[in-house]
Design an enzyme around this catalytic site. Structure first.
Site, PDB file in Angstrom:
ATOM      1  N   GLU A 175       4.778   8.136  -7.952  1.00 17.92           N
ATOM      2  CA  GLU A 175       4.025   8.029  -9.202  1.00 17.92           C
ATOM      3  C   GLU A 175       4.557   9.026 -10.232  1.00 17.92           C
ATOM      4  O   GLU A 175       4.525  10.238 -10.012  1.00 17.92           O
ATOM      5  CB  GLU A 175       2.540   8.287  -8.918  1.00 17.92           C
ATOM      6  CG  GLU A 175       1.942   7.261  -7.957  1.00 17.92           C
ATOM      7  CD  GLU A 175       0.651   7.725  -7.312  1.00 17.92           C
ATOM      8  OE1 GLU A 175       0.133   8.787  -7.721  1.00 17.92           O
ATOM      9  OE2 GLU A 175       0.160   7.049  -6.394  1.00 17.92           O
TER      10      GLU A 175
ATOM     11  N   GLU B 224      -0.725   4.721  -2.900  1.00 20.49           N
ATOM     12  CA  GLU B 224      -0.020   5.544  -1.918  1.00 20.49           C
ATOM     13  C   GLU B 224       0.346   4.769  -0.655  1.00 20.49           C
ATOM     14  O   GLU B 224       1.425   4.965  -0.084  1.00 20.49           O
ATOM     15  CB  GLU B 224      -0.860   6.773  -1.565  1.00 20.49           C
ATOM     16  CG  GLU B 224      -0.915   7.834  -2.650  1.00 20.49           C
ATOM     17  CD  GLU B 224      -1.839   7.455  -3.806  1.00 20.49           C
ATOM     18  OE1 GLU B 224      -1.692   8.038  -4.896  1.00 20.49           O
ATOM     19  OE2 GLU B 224      -2.694   6.565  -3.603  1.00 20.49           O
TER      20      GLU B 224
ATOM     21  N   GLN C 282       1.911  12.266  -5.102  1.00 23.09           N
ATOM     22  CA  GLN C 282       1.783  13.113  -6.275  1.00 23.09           C
ATOM     23  C   GLN C 282       0.993  14.394  -5.991  1.00 23.09           C
ATOM     24  O   GLN C 282       1.331  15.466  -6.491  1.00 23.09           O
ATOM     25  CB  GLN C 282       1.118  12.328  -7.402  1.00 23.09           C
ATOM     26  CG  GLN C 282       1.223  12.990  -8.751  1.00 23.09           C
ATOM     27  CD  GLN C 282       0.717  12.077  -9.849  1.00 23.09           C
ATOM     28  OE1 GLN C 282      -0.481  11.862  -9.987  1.00 23.09           O
ATOM     29  NE2 GLN C 282       1.642  11.528 -10.619  1.00 23.09           N
TER      30      GLN C 282
ATOM     31  N   GLY D 163      -4.064  15.587  -1.812  1.00 18.99           N
ATOM     32  CA  GLY D 163      -5.309  14.854  -1.620  1.00 18.99           C
ATOM     33  C   GLY D 163      -5.171  13.358  -1.763  1.00 18.99           C
ATOM     34  O   GLY D 163      -6.088  12.606  -1.406  1.00 18.99           O
TER      35      GLY D 163
ATOM     36  N   TYR E 100      -4.278  10.498   1.750  1.00 22.82           N
ATOM     37  CA  TYR E 100      -5.171   9.866   2.714  1.00 22.82           C
ATOM     38  C   TYR E 100      -5.199   8.338   2.628  1.00 22.82           C
ATOM     39  O   TYR E 100      -5.312   7.677   3.669  1.00 22.82           O
ATOM     40  CB  TYR E 100      -6.587  10.446   2.584  1.00 22.82           C
ATOM     41  CG  TYR E 100      -6.593  11.957   2.740  1.00 22.82           C
ATOM     42  CD1 TYR E 100      -5.949  12.559   3.820  1.00 22.82           C
ATOM     43  CD2 TYR E 100      -7.206  12.779   1.809  1.00 22.82           C
ATOM     44  CE1 TYR E 100      -5.925  13.936   3.958  1.00 22.82           C
ATOM     45  CE2 TYR E 100      -7.191  14.151   1.947  1.00 22.82           C
ATOM     46  CZ  TYR E 100      -6.555  14.731   3.023  1.00 22.82           C
ATOM     47  OH  TYR E 100      -6.528  16.096   3.154  1.00 22.82           O
TER      48      TYR E 100
ATOM     49  N   HIS F   3      -7.135  17.453  -5.629  1.00 18.85           N
ATOM     50  CA  HIS F   3      -5.785  17.866  -6.009  1.00 18.85           C
ATOM     51  C   HIS F   3      -5.328  19.113  -5.260  1.00 18.85           C
ATOM     52  O   HIS F   3      -4.214  19.598  -5.510  1.00 18.85           O
ATOM     53  CB  HIS F   3      -5.703  18.107  -7.513  1.00 18.85           C
ATOM     54  CG  HIS F   3      -5.776  16.855  -8.324  1.00 18.85           C
ATOM     55  ND1 HIS F   3      -6.910  16.088  -8.394  1.00 18.85           N
ATOM     56  CD2 HIS F   3      -4.850  16.224  -9.095  1.00 18.85           C
ATOM     57  CE1 HIS F   3      -6.686  15.044  -9.182  1.00 18.85           C
ATOM     58  NE2 HIS F   3      -5.448  15.099  -9.617  1.00 18.85           N
TER      59      HIS F   3
END
Length: 323
Positions: free
Chosen positions: A28, A59, A81, A84, A87, A128
């Site tokens: 991204e 993702e 990116q 977090g 997942y 983040h």
């Protein structure tokens, strides 16, 4: 020349793409923008949109695409990116990326280097800042690396991309702007090998990634108390370099393990277990852990109270020396 950790990774990606046309960088905003941390800056200008390209905000699709490309002979370097955001890709990483080579009895190679900026210390918003390293280190089939300085960032990235195994490459985002005087390209010790960053005689302090610098700062502060700390940079979490860990404990007789992640079931617990298995009779005190707390990462204004710091490390050093 003086380079930051982010610049070292950028140069490593550039050199790997120059040396091997099969290396692809995608994720991204990694293309035109150069990534939110500018780690992939100008790679698209140099190598074109076919080899450095932006992906949708998906993702699972990013990792799934990397798996397919690797099966067809490419050497993909996808970026998550932020930590977090990994997942949603957990299924692809754990069920397929980690297991495909074993499932195929080695006939299918997956030379994937999954880049993940991780850890706290930058005052980011929710989702983040995470420390997910224990998930990946616990997953058989993955190699897990985390550099703690620009020299290692370059050499370990080059080594990861050259491997035929899937690698989770954890980049300490709070150290992206850490500087070092180094002439790139540089070759350091093999990534699987831990390195003694500071020799000492009283306590071994084990750290990796973002906490290496904190451990070294603690070691310098400890001299005011008359304590001589040895600092060992683990560098690789899977596999762990047990020989270097054990040799350090045999010299000092005491150990403190440091990481940002929550305390329970973390990398520090595994290091402590390995120490007691192989160096039990060298220990003068229990192995102690300086870690984050067993809560989700806190809001930005509370990070300084949650993350391990020099004082928390020194408190444990004092405690282990009191036994």
């Amino acid at each position: 020349m003086t380079v930051t950790l982010a610049q070292a990774i950028n140069r490593a990606l550039h050199d790997a793409m120059t040396d091997d046309d099969r290396v692809l960088v995608f994720g991204e905003d990694v293309g035109k923008l150069g990534g939110v941390f500018r780690v992939t800056d100008k790679l698209q200008d140099t190598f074109g949109e076919a080899r450095c390209f932006d992906t949708p905000l998906a993702e699972s699709a990013i990792v799934g695409t990397a798996i397919g490309l690797a099966m067809y002979g490419w050497r993909p370097v996808p970026e998550m990116q932020f930590d977090g955001f990994t997942y949603p890709a957990f299924e692809q990483i754990v069920s397929h990326m980690a297991k495909m080579p074993n499932r195929s009895r080695g006939t299918v190679k997956l030379p994937i280097t999954l880049r993940i900026p991780y850890g706290g210390g930058i005052g980011a918003v929710e989702h983040h800042s995470e420390s997910p390293e224990a998930y990946w280190a616990h997953t058989a089939g993955l190699k897990v690396m985390s550099p703690g300085n620009p020299d290692d960032a370059y050499s370990m990235m080059r080594e990861a991309i050259a491997m035929d195994d899937p690698v989770v490459f954890l980049e300490p985002k709070r150290r992206y702007w850490m500087k070092s005087d180094v002439e790139l390209p540089v070759t350091t010790e093999p990534a699987r090998q831990a390195v003694v960053r500071r020799t000492g005689s009283d306590v071994s302090v084990f750290a990796y990634g973002p906490m290496v610098r904190t451990a070294l700062e603690a070691a310098e502060a400890a001299t005011e108390e008359g304590w001589d700390l040895e600092v060992v940079d683990l560098r690789s979490l899977s596999p762990l370099d047990e020989d270097t860990i054990v040799a350090s404990v045999e010299r000092t007789g005491r150990a403190v393990v440091v990481h940002e992640a929550a305390r329970s079931f973390g990398v520090a617990a595994e290091v402590a277990a390995r120490i007691q298995e192989r160096a039990f009779y060298s220990l003068e005190a229990p192995v102690l852990r300086a870690t984050g707390f067993d809560t989700p990462y806190p809001p930005a204004k509370l990070e300084e109270f949650w993350l391990p710091n020099v004082d928390r490390i020194l408190d444990l050093v004092e405690r282990t020396l009191s036994y």
